[in-house]
Each structure stands twice: as structure tokens, then as C-alpha cells.
Scaffold this motif. Structure first.
Motif, PDB file in Angstrom:
ATOM      1  N   PHE A 190       0.953  -1.238  -0.052  1.00 22.51           N
ATOM      2  CA  PHE A 190      -0.099   0.188  -0.035  1.00 22.51           C
ATOM      3  C   PHE A 190       0.781   1.261  -0.120  1.00 22.51           C
ATOM      4  N   PRO A 202       6.485   0.553  -0.107  1.00 22.67           N
ATOM      5  CA  PRO A 202       6.214   1.007  -1.367  1.00 22.67           C
ATOM      6  C   PRO A 202       7.192   1.775  -2.055  1.00 22.67           C
ATOM      7  N   ALA A 238       0.381   3.913   4.808  1.00 22.90           N
ATOM      8  CA  ALA A 238       1.035   2.868   3.927  1.00 22.90           C
ATOM      9  C   ALA A 238       2.017   1.981   4.506  1.00 22.90           C
ATOM     10  N   GLY A 239       2.252   0.957   3.785  1.00 22.07           N
ATOM     11  CA  GLY A 239       2.927  -0.401   4.076  1.00 22.07           C
ATOM     12  C   GLY A 239       2.519  -1.628   3.491  1.00 22.07           C
ATOM     13  N   VAL A 240       3.030  -2.632   4.103  1.00 23.16           N
ATOM     14  CA  VAL A 240       2.942  -4.088   3.707  1.00 23.16           C
ATOM     15  C   VAL A 240       1.923  -4.736   4.190  1.00 23.16           C
ATOM     16  N   ILE A 242       2.344  -3.861   8.044  1.00 24.34           N
ATOM     17  CA  ILE A 242       3.562  -3.569   8.450  1.00 24.34           C
ATOM     18  C   ILE A 242       3.611  -2.223   7.918  1.00 24.34           C
ATOM     19  N   ASP A 265       4.483   1.510   6.707  1.00 20.88           N
ATOM     20  CA  ASP A 265       5.962   2.043   6.115  1.00 20.88           C
ATOM     21  C   ASP A 265       6.619   3.374   6.787  1.00 20.88           C
TER      22      ASP A 265
END
Lengths: 198, 198
Positions: free
Chosen positions: A92, A170, A183-185, B196, B198
Motif C-alpha cells: 500500500f 512502497p 502505507a506499508g505492506v 507492517i 511504512d
């Protein structure tokens, strides 16, 4: 690191930064994936099928019914394109555009060799069972002559091959970093559960 | 149940007992899968690529770089073969031959429509973000003109389509049932973890 020679078909054109031609990396992706997709062209029309696979050394093995239409094209020496894909995460980003996925993928081009030597065929099918559960080939009732006869086994060279590996967070435009957007994973994993006995 | 008309290309020849042409079943498989594989024939050679997809109504959407070689074939009206595959279990039978996997798969044949209307294109890309995280299209910074320009979006009709769904335990030969060999199913699931950041 054992680097694989790049051909025009396997040279990664889009996403060059994540291209990978390391044999060990490629073998690990092949071994971890339960299923590949194989495509062939038949009379100018692509046919693609998902199917189980396994690896022995530098060859990828497939099996299926001898009557399978796609495998019949392989027997006619149609060059196949085989893909493997492992999804590792949903990425994201602050911008819609930079949303992505973390993944490991392999693309192989090659011609299948019909495994018709009875000993090699039995041994190859044993190796498939070992992938599903170590020791399984010594436990299960072995295939009889009829079962072997209706099963086609193919070996494809893992030679004309490329991989892509995307990891991490990202990619963002510098000007987006100040935006107040999460944002992140989100990691994605495939989990094999405990046996539900028959 | 909304039954889909079968064509010569989508008539399931192998594994007829698990063939499925129900639109709701097919839509659920498409929606649950994160990635499809698309194959086209280019100069007689099949090219296959794994890629993210999403669904709007009776169309399957893909996107990628306008420079992507495979998508350029789609733009030339090459008919694509798109596969989706969800692995649900490893099936252990008493015989080597009857080992199998539980799965849900879809195969679509069709020609991609380039989505070039700006409003439809933005709306389609929004729907993709919603698949990854509901509400995301209103959170993320929208694509700018350049980002839209370098992204090709295609819609494929989900019309010439078939599915296969295998569930349950192993098929066994009656004479194998008395053998003292463990058998059953190990379920396989895909799990999306927590973010997770960012």
C-alpha cells in the motif's frame, strides 16, 4: 550465485530492477510453488492450464492425462511458456499509482521431453510424492501398469528462464511522503494445515 | 444458479465431473484470487504472464505498462486465455496414482477491450484499490495524468469461461481401502496478515 544466460525471450523488459537470473533463487521459487501455469500455442491460439509441478535437478516436471489437449501440443514439440508465482505481500503506497504486490515469479520457455523410460518415469512420480510429504513414495501403493500408461510425464529444461523478485515497502514519489496517508505492506502467506484423515 | 453457455474452447474435456459453469461460482473464484495468468500467442509462440486482476460485473480487468509486450498483443486483438487458480488442499490417497489437490480454477477465453475513456479508466482503477482494501480509493492520492497515460487498462468479457472445483477426500480404488496407509486432506489457505507500516 550461478547466473543463467539471458536470451531475447527471457530478458526482462518491464521491471528490470527486480529481474533475477540466479539459479538458486529460481530453484527455490519452483520448489516452494505448488502449482505452475503452462501455456502453448495451438493453431495460433494460446491455451493456458494451471497444473502441479516438481523439480529434479535442472528440469521442471509436469504430469497429466495422456489425453490432455495441452500436453498433446507439448508432444508435438510446441514450445511452452511456464510461469510460477508466489504472492508475498500487498503493498500500500500513499499514491494509487504505486500500489503493488511483493512477489517472486519465474518464467520458463522450453520444449517438454516425454519421460517414457519406465524407471525414470516411476522415479519422477516418486519425487512428486516426496514434494507433497517426505517419505510418501515409500508409503503409498505404487502405480500399476495401467495407471502409469494413462499418465504422461514431461521434463522441461530450466535453462531459458528468468525470475522477478519484489520485496520491501512502497516506492513513493518524494512529494507524496508528506501526505497523511497510511502505507506499508500486508504480508501474504500460504499455509498448509494439519491432516484431516480420510 | 446462472449457467454459462459452453463453447468448444470452454467445454471441459478432462475432469468433467468437477466442471462448473455457474456464474456465481466463477465470480467468487475470480474475486478471491489476487493474481491470474494471461497467455497470448505471438508469432506462434505462447507468452504467459502472472498479473493482478479485478472484476466489475461480467468483466475481468487487468492493468499494466502500456509498453508491456503481452498487452501490446492484446491491443492487436489477439485472443487471450486467462487462468485463475486457488489451491484449497493437498489430497493424500492410499495409492500414489490418486494423490490430488483440492482447488478452484477458472479459464477464460476472450479479447481485451482497451479502457480508454478517462472516467471509466479512473473508476476501474479505483475498483482495483477497493479489492486490496475497502475505502482505499478515497484515501490514496489519485493518479495524475502522466500516471494514467503510462497505465493500460483492459476489460475482458467473462463469457467464454469454465471452472473446475475439486473438494473432499481422496478417490480410491475399492481394493486399496483395506491397505494400512494414511490418507486424507491437508488444507491449504492463503492468509493476509496485519499491516507492517511504512
Amino acid at each position: 550465485m550461478s547466473e543463467i544466460a539471458v536470451t531475447e525471450r527471457t530478458r526482462v523488459k518491464r521491471g528490470r530492477k527486480i529481474a533475477n537470473y540466479d539459479r538458486e533463487t529460481i530453484n527455490r521459487i519452483i520448489d516452494e510453488a505448488w502449482v505452475c501455469n503452462i501455456g502453448v500455442s495451438a493453431a495460433g491460439q494460446a491455451m493456458v492450464q494451471p497444473t502441479s509441478h516438481w523439480r529434479i535437478g535442472d528440469e521442471l516436471f509436469l504430469h497429466g492425462s495422456v489425453k490432455n489437449g495441452l500436453f498433446q501440443q507439448v508432444m508435438k514439440s510446441e514450445t511452452a511458456c511456464i510461469t510460477l508465482f508466489l504472492l508475498d505481500g500487498l503493498v500500500f503506497a500513499r499514491s494509487a499509482y504505486h500500489h503493488s504486490v511483493n512477489f517472486r515469479s519465474v518464467v520458463i520457455y522450453g520444449n517438454g521431453r516425454l519421460v517414457d523410460d519406465p524407471e525414470e518415469k516411476r522415479s519422477a512420480l516418486d519425487t512428486m510424492l516426496e514434494k507433497y510429504s517426505p517419505g510418501r513414495s515409500a508409503e503409498a501403493r505404487p502405480p500399476n501398469e495401467t495407471e502409469l500408461k494413462v499418465t504422461a510425464v514431461f521434463a522441461f529444461p530450466i535453462e531459458e528462464v528468468s525470475a522477478k523478485v519484489r520485496t520491501g515497502g512502497p516506492n513513493e514519489e518524494p512529494e507524496d511522503m508528506a501526505l497523511d496517508i497510511w502505507a506499508g505492506v500486508k504480508p501474504v502467506t500460504s499455509v498448509v494445515g494439519e491432516l484431516i484423515p480420510d
